[in-house]
Enzyme design. Structure first.
Site, PDB file in Angstrom:
ATOM      1  N   ILE A  23       0.894  -1.217   0.027  1.00 61.78           N
ATOM      2  CA  ILE A  23      -0.187  -0.100  -0.057  1.00 61.78           C
ATOM      3  C   ILE A  23       0.694   1.348   0.013  1.00 61.78           C
ATOM      4  CG2 ILE A  23      -1.628   1.321   1.310  1.00 61.78           C
ATOM      5  CD1 ILE A  23      -2.801  -1.201   2.522  1.00 61.78           C
ATOM      6  N   ASP A  65      13.907   1.315  11.111  1.00 61.05           N
ATOM      7  CA  ASP A  65      12.811   0.479  11.730  1.00 61.05           C
ATOM      8  C   ASP A  65      12.349   1.626  12.655  1.00 61.05           C
ATOM      9  OD1 ASP A  65      11.521  -0.773  14.016  1.00 61.05           O
ATOM     10  OD2 ASP A  65      12.900  -2.646  13.698  1.00 61.05           O
ATOM     11  N   ALA A  87       3.913   1.462   8.633  1.00 61.57           N
ATOM     12  CA  ALA A  87       4.788   0.353   8.948  1.00 61.57           C
ATOM     13  C   ALA A  87       4.149  -0.255  10.241  1.00 61.57           C
ATOM     14  CB  ALA A  87       6.121   1.175   9.483  1.00 61.57           C
ATOM     15  N   ALA A  88       4.212  -1.638   9.986  1.00 62.74           N
ATOM     16  CA  ALA A  88       3.487  -2.566  10.921  1.00 62.74           C
ATOM     17  C   ALA A  88       3.529  -3.847  10.531  1.00 62.74           C
ATOM     18  CB  ALA A  88       1.939  -2.089  11.038  1.00 62.74           C
ATOM     19  N   SER A 130      -4.970   1.335  10.423  1.00 64.21           N
ATOM     20  CA  SER A 130      -5.445   0.104  11.171  1.00 64.21           C
ATOM     21  C   SER A 130      -6.297  -0.828  10.276  1.00 64.21           C
ATOM     22  CB  SER A 130      -6.552   0.845  12.092  1.00 64.21           C
ATOM     23  OG  SER A 130      -7.115  -0.271  13.093  1.00 64.21           O
ATOM     24  N   TYR A 155      -3.341  -9.728  16.207  1.00 63.54           N
ATOM     25  CA  TYR A 155      -3.336  -8.623  15.237  1.00 63.54           C
ATOM     26  C   TYR A 155      -4.402  -7.749  15.465  1.00 63.54           C
ATOM     27  CZ  TYR A 155      -3.837  -6.408  10.565  1.00 63.54           C
ATOM     28  OH  TYR A 155      -3.773  -5.441   9.587  1.00 63.54           O
ATOM     29  N   LYS A 159      -4.184  -3.729  16.666  1.00 62.64           N
ATOM     30  CA  LYS A 159      -4.449  -2.654  15.993  1.00 62.64           C
ATOM     31  C   LYS A 159      -5.776  -1.725  16.556  1.00 62.64           C
ATOM     32  CE  LYS A 159      -2.389  -2.852  11.878  1.00 62.64           C
ATOM     33  NZ  LYS A 159      -1.730  -1.819  11.411  1.00 62.64           N
ATOM     34  N   VAL A 194      -5.365 -13.510   0.038  1.00 58.90           N
ATOM     35  CA  VAL A 194      -6.168 -14.523  -0.745  1.00 58.90           C
ATOM     36  C   VAL A 194      -6.140 -14.320  -2.211  1.00 58.90           C
ATOM     37  CG1 VAL A 194      -8.409 -13.342  -0.564  1.00 58.90           C
ATOM     38  CG2 VAL A 194      -8.387 -15.536  -0.768  1.00 58.90           C
ATOM     39  N   ARG A 219     -15.846 -11.171   2.242  1.00 56.72           N
ATOM     40  CA  ARG A 219     -14.867 -10.109   2.450  1.00 56.72           C
ATOM     41  C   ARG A 219     -15.513  -8.799   1.739  1.00 56.72           C
ATOM     42  NH1 ARG A 219     -14.033 -12.795   5.920  1.00 56.72           N
ATOM     43  NH2 ARG A 219     -12.131 -13.742   6.877  1.00 56.72           N
TER      44      ARG A 219
END
Length: 328
Positions: A23, A65, A87-88, A130, A155, A159, A194, A219
């Site tokens: 992204i 980092d 960044a995550a 998020s 996760y 978030k 997916v 989804r």
């Protein structure tokens, strides 16, 4: 009206953490085209310099980092008009395998950005990526930002914690920031999840392929270009008072429908064996409301079929018309 108004971005200094990622690299390209002066911070743990090939000479790149002391020094030394914090750890499975790793990247990494802004740059606008994972397995037919958040994976918990820090820092310290709850983002350069997994399996052109679940999972597949426009819209038009925004296409589809569309676009019709297995932390259904973001002037512009067509074209250019791509 296009929510990306170049005159509002031209000449502005923008930092994108995770800017070499899937992204992030699309966001960086959009900001550069609008005339922004962009700095990218990425440790290349999951990002790729190849993603920035089109704009490498027009950005400032810092390999670092977000947990490092040098990153904190960068934030204190440089003044940015906007920061997009991407960044995550971006996926559920690594959080299930190593919750501490996920917590460090998603919570502590975000907190390091907030602390730097609190101490030195309170006027900077901040958008934090998020996830819809904060909702967990919602019982509502469609979920809005005010609905309960009951995450079912580490996760989702990390978030949600990052979101709450954003909201508290905005309310307590008057910082300008908001969070985007992203739903099932897909598109060129994505090499996990997916859509990519199905393209890889279909590209192998075997007679039978296996897929998780039973195909009825739902989804909201969200094209990356629309996500980038949403991030810029929130940054330019949002209140930036710690609020959250759902970012979704409004076009929910089942995993079986996704497989059928990709099979058609790739010109193959394999037998699909649904395993019935479900990954830990994955909900059965996500169908979001996006009225809050639409009120700012944003709406999705790329339907699922067109987004998948563009993604298949990228995949074929990357791996060849018959290529199955690398194994995950």
């Amino acid at each position: 009206m296009d929510v990306i108004e170049p005159e509002r971005l031209a000449g502005r200094t923008v930092l994108v953490t995770g800017g070499a990622g899937f992204i992030g690299s699309h966001l960086v390209e959009t900001l550069i085209l609008a005339g922004a002066r962009v700095t990218v911070v990425d440790d290349l743990r999951t990002g790729r310099m190849a993603n920035l090939e089109q704009c490498r000479t027009t950005i400032e790149y810092v390999q670092d980092d977000v947990l490092s002391a040098t990153f904190g020094e960068l934030l204190r030394a440089r003044e940015f008009d906007l920061i997009f914090h991407l960044a995550a750890n971006p996926y559920v499975p690594p959080s299930v395998e190593d919750p501490w790793y996920d917590f460090q990247l998603n919570v502590v990494g975000t907190l390091s950005v907030l602390e730097a802004l609190r101490k030195t740059r309170p006027a900077t606008g901040l958008i934090v990526a998020s996830s819809a994972a904060v909702y967990g397995e919602s019982e509502a037919s469609s979920v809005g930002e005010e609905d309960p958040t009951v995450p079912i994976s580490p996760y989702g918990v990390s978030k949600l914690a990052a979101e709450r820090y954003v909201a508290v820092y905005a309310q307590l310290y008057g910082l300008r920031m908001a969070s985007l709850r992203l739903f099932s983002v897909y598109g060129p350069r994505q090499r996990k999840q997916v859509v990519y997994d199905f393209m890889r399996k279909l590209g192998n052109r075997s007679g039978e392929i296996e897929a998780l679940g039973d195909g009825t999972q739902v989804r909201d597949f969200n094209y990356v270009g629309d996500v980038v426009r949403a991030a810029v819209c929130a940054a330019l038009n949002g209140a930036l008072r710690g609020e959250t925004y759902n970012v979704a296409s409004g076009e929910p589809a089942s995993i079986r429908e996704l497989m059928d569309l990709l099979s058609e676009l790739m010109g193959v019709r394999p037998r699909v064996r649904w395993s019935g297995a479900v990954r830990p932390g994955d909900p059965q259904r996500w169908a979001p409301k996006t009225s809050r973001l639409r009120a700012l002037g944003w709406k999705p512009s790329v339907p699922l079929r067109e987004g998948l067509r563009r993604t298949v074209a990228w995949y074929r250019a990357e791996f060849g018309a018959e290529g199955g791509g690398p194994a995950r």
